[in-house]
Design a protein around this motif. Structure first.
Motif, PDB file in Angstrom:
ATOM      1  N   VAL A   1      95.987  36.473  61.355  1.00 18.85           N
ATOM      2  CA  VAL A   1      95.662  37.569  60.486  1.00 18.85           C
ATOM      3  C   VAL A   1      94.816  38.911  60.991  1.00 18.85           C
ATOM      4  O   VAL A   1      95.040  39.933  61.102  1.00 18.85           O
ATOM      5  CB  VAL A   1      94.939  37.110  59.290  1.00 18.85           C
ATOM      6  N   LEU A   2      93.672  38.223  61.890  1.00 24.69           N
ATOM      7  CA  LEU A   2      92.797  39.128  62.808  1.00 24.69           C
ATOM      8  C   LEU A   2      93.655  40.131  63.785  1.00 24.69           C
ATOM      9  O   LEU A   2      93.630  41.222  63.750  1.00 24.69           O
ATOM     10  CB  LEU A   2      91.497  38.354  63.330  1.00 24.69           C
TER      11      LEU A   2
ATOM     12  N   LEU B   1      96.721  44.723  66.098  1.00 23.51           N
ATOM     13  CA  LEU B   1      97.707  45.341  66.486  1.00 23.51           C
ATOM     14  C   LEU B   1      98.095  46.674  65.702  1.00 23.51           C
ATOM     15  O   LEU B   1      98.439  47.729  66.243  1.00 23.51           O
ATOM     16  CB  LEU B   1      99.058  44.565  66.832  1.00 23.51           C
ATOM     17  N   VAL B   2      97.961  46.285  64.424  1.00 20.32           N
ATOM     18  CA  VAL B   2      98.007  47.535  63.518  1.00 20.32           C
ATOM     19  C   VAL B   2      97.311  48.769  63.823  1.00 20.32           C
ATOM     20  O   VAL B   2      97.604  49.832  63.773  1.00 20.32           O
ATOM     21  CB  VAL B   2      97.913  47.116  61.912  1.00 20.32           C
ATOM     22  N   GLY B   3      95.955  48.375  64.086  1.00 23.25           N
ATOM     23  CA  GLY B   3      94.841  49.679  64.431  1.00 23.25           C
ATOM     24  C   GLY B   3      95.396  50.271  65.749  1.00 23.25           C
ATOM     25  O   GLY B   3      95.212  51.394  65.691  1.00 23.25           O
ATOM     26  N   TRP B   4      95.788  49.434  66.637  1.00 24.17           N
ATOM     27  CA  TRP B   4      96.123  50.034  68.063  1.00 24.17           C
ATOM     28  C   TRP B   4      97.446  50.941  67.698  1.00 24.17           C
ATOM     29  O   TRP B   4      97.479  51.999  68.284  1.00 24.17           O
ATOM     30  CB  TRP B   4      96.570  48.962  69.041  1.00 24.17           C
ATOM     31  N   GLY B   5      98.351  50.375  66.838  1.00 24.72           N
ATOM     32  CA  GLY B   5      99.488  51.422  66.712  1.00 24.72           C
ATOM     33  C   GLY B   5      99.076  52.533  66.130  1.00 24.72           C
ATOM     34  O   GLY B   5      99.486  53.498  66.054  1.00 24.72           O
TER      35      GLY B   5
ATOM     36  N   GLY C   1     104.984  45.378  64.335  1.00 27.02           N
ATOM     37  CA  GLY C   1     104.667  43.818  64.746  1.00 27.02           C
ATOM     38  C   GLY C   1     103.383  43.230  64.395  1.00 27.02           C
ATOM     39  O   GLY C   1     103.390  42.048  63.879  1.00 27.02           O
ATOM     40  N   GLY C   2     102.328  44.010  64.353  1.00 26.95           N
ATOM     41  CA  GLY C   2     101.118  43.567  63.837  1.00 26.95           C
ATOM     42  C   GLY C   2     101.052  43.132  62.429  1.00 26.95           C
ATOM     43  O   GLY C   2     100.345  42.165  62.102  1.00 26.95           O
ATOM     44  N   TYR C   3     101.718  43.881  61.593  1.00 25.40           N
ATOM     45  CA  TYR C   3     101.820  43.460  60.217  1.00 25.40           C
ATOM     46  C   TYR C   3     102.613  42.280  59.818  1.00 25.40           C
ATOM     47  O   TYR C   3     102.125  41.347  59.293  1.00 25.40           O
ATOM     48  CB  TYR C   3     102.612  44.737  59.458  1.00 25.40           C
ATOM     49  N   LEU C   4     103.534  42.207  60.839  1.00 23.89           N
ATOM     50  CA  LEU C   4     104.326  40.923  60.613  1.00 23.89           C
ATOM     51  C   LEU C   4     103.518  39.525  60.990  1.00 23.89           C
ATOM     52  O   LEU C   4     103.589  38.605  60.551  1.00 23.89           O
ATOM     53  CB  LEU C   4     105.633  41.042  61.411  1.00 23.89           C
ATOM     54  N   LEU C   5     102.794  40.000  62.211  1.00 19.76           N
ATOM     55  CA  LEU C   5     102.021  38.794  62.741  1.00 19.76           C
ATOM     56  C   LEU C   5     100.833  38.427  61.586  1.00 19.76           C
ATOM     57  O   LEU C   5     100.651  37.180  61.409  1.00 19.76           O
ATOM     58  CB  LEU C   5     101.098  39.292  64.037  1.00 19.76           C
ATOM     59  N   GLN C   6     100.180  39.338  61.111  1.00 20.90           N
ATOM     60  CA  GLN C   6      99.281  39.188  60.128  1.00 20.90           C
ATOM     61  C   GLN C   6      99.838  38.413  58.838  1.00 20.90           C
ATOM     62  O   GLN C   6      99.191  37.517  58.348  1.00 20.90           O
ATOM     63  CB  GLN C   6      98.140  40.297  59.698  1.00 20.90           C
ATOM     64  N   ARG C   7     100.987  38.625  58.552  1.00 20.55           N
ATOM     65  CA  ARG C   7     101.449  38.184  57.485  1.00 20.55           C
ATOM     66  C   ARG C   7     101.931  36.836  57.669  1.00 20.55           C
ATOM     67  O   ARG C   7     102.365  35.797  56.605  1.00 20.55           O
ATOM     68  CB  ARG C   7     102.703  38.878  56.823  1.00 20.55           C
ATOM     69  N   SER C   8     102.415  36.428  58.836  1.00 26.82           N
ATOM     70  CA  SER C   8     102.543  34.958  59.113  1.00 26.82           C
ATOM     71  C   SER C   8     101.521  34.057  59.406  1.00 26.82           C
ATOM     72  O   SER C   8     101.562  32.825  59.531  1.00 26.82           O
ATOM     73  CB  SER C   8     103.139  35.177  60.552  1.00 26.82           C
ATOM     74  N   GLY C   9     100.325  34.593  59.397  1.00 28.36           N
ATOM     75  CA  GLY C   9      99.014  34.119  59.460  1.00 28.36           C
ATOM     76  C   GLY C   9      98.735  33.235  58.306  1.00 28.36           C
ATOM     77  O   GLY C   9      99.156  33.740  57.300  1.00 28.36           O
ATOM     78  N   ARG C  10      97.966  32.410  58.294  1.00 30.08           N
ATOM     79  CA  ARG C  10      97.235  31.488  56.962  1.00 30.08           C
ATOM     80  C   ARG C  10      96.124  32.549  56.349  1.00 30.08           C
ATOM     81  O   ARG C  10      95.458  33.386  57.243  1.00 30.08           O
ATOM     82  CB  ARG C  10      96.575  30.393  57.358  1.00 30.08           C
ATOM     83  N   PRO C  11      96.087  32.522  55.151  1.00 27.51           N
ATOM     84  CA  PRO C  11      95.216  33.522  54.571  1.00 27.51           C
ATOM     85  C   PRO C  11      93.861  33.042  55.152  1.00 27.51           C
ATOM     86  O   PRO C  11      93.455  31.684  55.179  1.00 27.51           O
ATOM     87  CB  PRO C  11      95.283  33.177  53.290  1.00 27.51           C
ATOM     88  N   PHE C  12      92.988  33.868  55.708  1.00 28.44           N
ATOM     89  CA  PHE C  12      91.596  33.465  56.062  1.00 28.44           C
ATOM     90  C   PHE C  12      90.658  33.977  55.185  1.00 28.44           C
ATOM     91  O   PHE C  12      90.340  35.192  54.996  1.00 28.44           O
ATOM     92  CB  PHE C  12      91.567  34.147  57.363  1.00 28.44           C
ATOM     93  N   ASP C  13      89.778  33.398  54.755  1.00 27.21           N
ATOM     94  CA  ASP C  13      88.813  33.653  53.833  1.00 27.21           C
ATOM     95  C   ASP C  13      87.516  33.457  54.826  1.00 27.21           C
ATOM     96  O   ASP C  13      86.994  32.330  54.908  1.00 27.21           O
ATOM     97  CB  ASP C  13      88.458  32.906  52.443  1.00 27.21           C
ATOM     98  N   PRO C  14      87.009  34.578  55.336  1.00 23.71           N
ATOM     99  CA  PRO C  14      85.923  34.557  56.262  1.00 23.71           C
ATOM    100  C   PRO C  14      84.511  33.954  55.489  1.00 23.71           C
ATOM    101  O   PRO C  14      83.505  33.629  56.224  1.00 23.71           O
ATOM    102  CB  PRO C  14      85.621  35.801  56.816  1.00 23.71           C
TER     103      PRO C  14
END
Length: 186
Positions: free
Chosen positions: A110-111, A116-120, A162-175
């Motif tokens: 997710v992070l 990657l979204v920010g870089w894009g 790519g960043g959006y897809l990567l973060q969607r493939s991650g587990r929800p992370f409650d920090p």
């Protein structure tokens, strides 16, 4: 971490607290890649290398002269300062939001997806603004510069997607949620 990926997408609020710090970090890190790779190592451009053809009337500082290179280096330094502030701000936001499992956040898809979204987003905004609207520099000035500038935008769009897809493939992370180990200790 009480929700599964399906439940988070079905309506319960998915923690979005890694989104802002990830994007801000990505903007700063993407700016550093641009500045270090394109400005310093490859020396394809500096901040003001195309002001002889810009759209706003900025004085031209020829990077082939000592005084022109000095002025371009100053503006590159200002650019790097803004990138540094973005990285520090992203880290500060991340640190303030992640109260448990700080080590685990660095392996979170997710992070890194949001980074990657920010870089894009950096590439898209900087590319449209500096290369096309203001015209103060181009990725690689000269014949075919429009294709280099378009390629920069395409790379930005690919990083966002790519960043959006990567973060969607991650587990929800409650920090803010403690891990099972931390919960057992309490």
């Amino acid at each position: 971490m009480a929700t599964t990926t399906g439940e988070a997408r079905a309506g319960t609020a998915q923690p979005a607290s890694l989104q802002l710090p990830g994007i801000v970090l990505g903007v700063g890190l993407g700016g550093f890649v641009d500045g270090i790779l394109l400005h310093q190592l490859l020396q394809w451009h500096h901040m003001l290398t195309s002001t002889n053809q810009d759209h706003i009337g900025v004085k031209y500082y020829n990077p082939k002269t000592v005084s022109g290179l000095e002025m371009n280096t100053v503006w590159d330094g200002i650019f790097h300062t803004v990138c540094w502030i973005a990285v520090l701000l992203g880290l500060a936001i991340l640190y303030s939001r992640v109260t448990h499992s700080r080590r685990r956040v660095w392996t979170s898809r997710v992070l890194w997806g949001w980074v990657l979204v920010g870089w894009g987003l950096f590439n898209l905004v900087e590319g449209v603004l500096d290369h096309h609207i203001l015209g103060i520099h181009h990725v690689y000035a000269g014949e075919g510069q429009v294709w280099w500038d378009i390629g920069f935008l395409v790379l930005g769009a690919l990083l966002v997607a790519g960043g959006y897809l990567l973060q969607r493939s991650g587990r929800p992370f409650d920090p803010s949620a403690p891990t099972r180990r931390e919960a057992r200790r309490a």
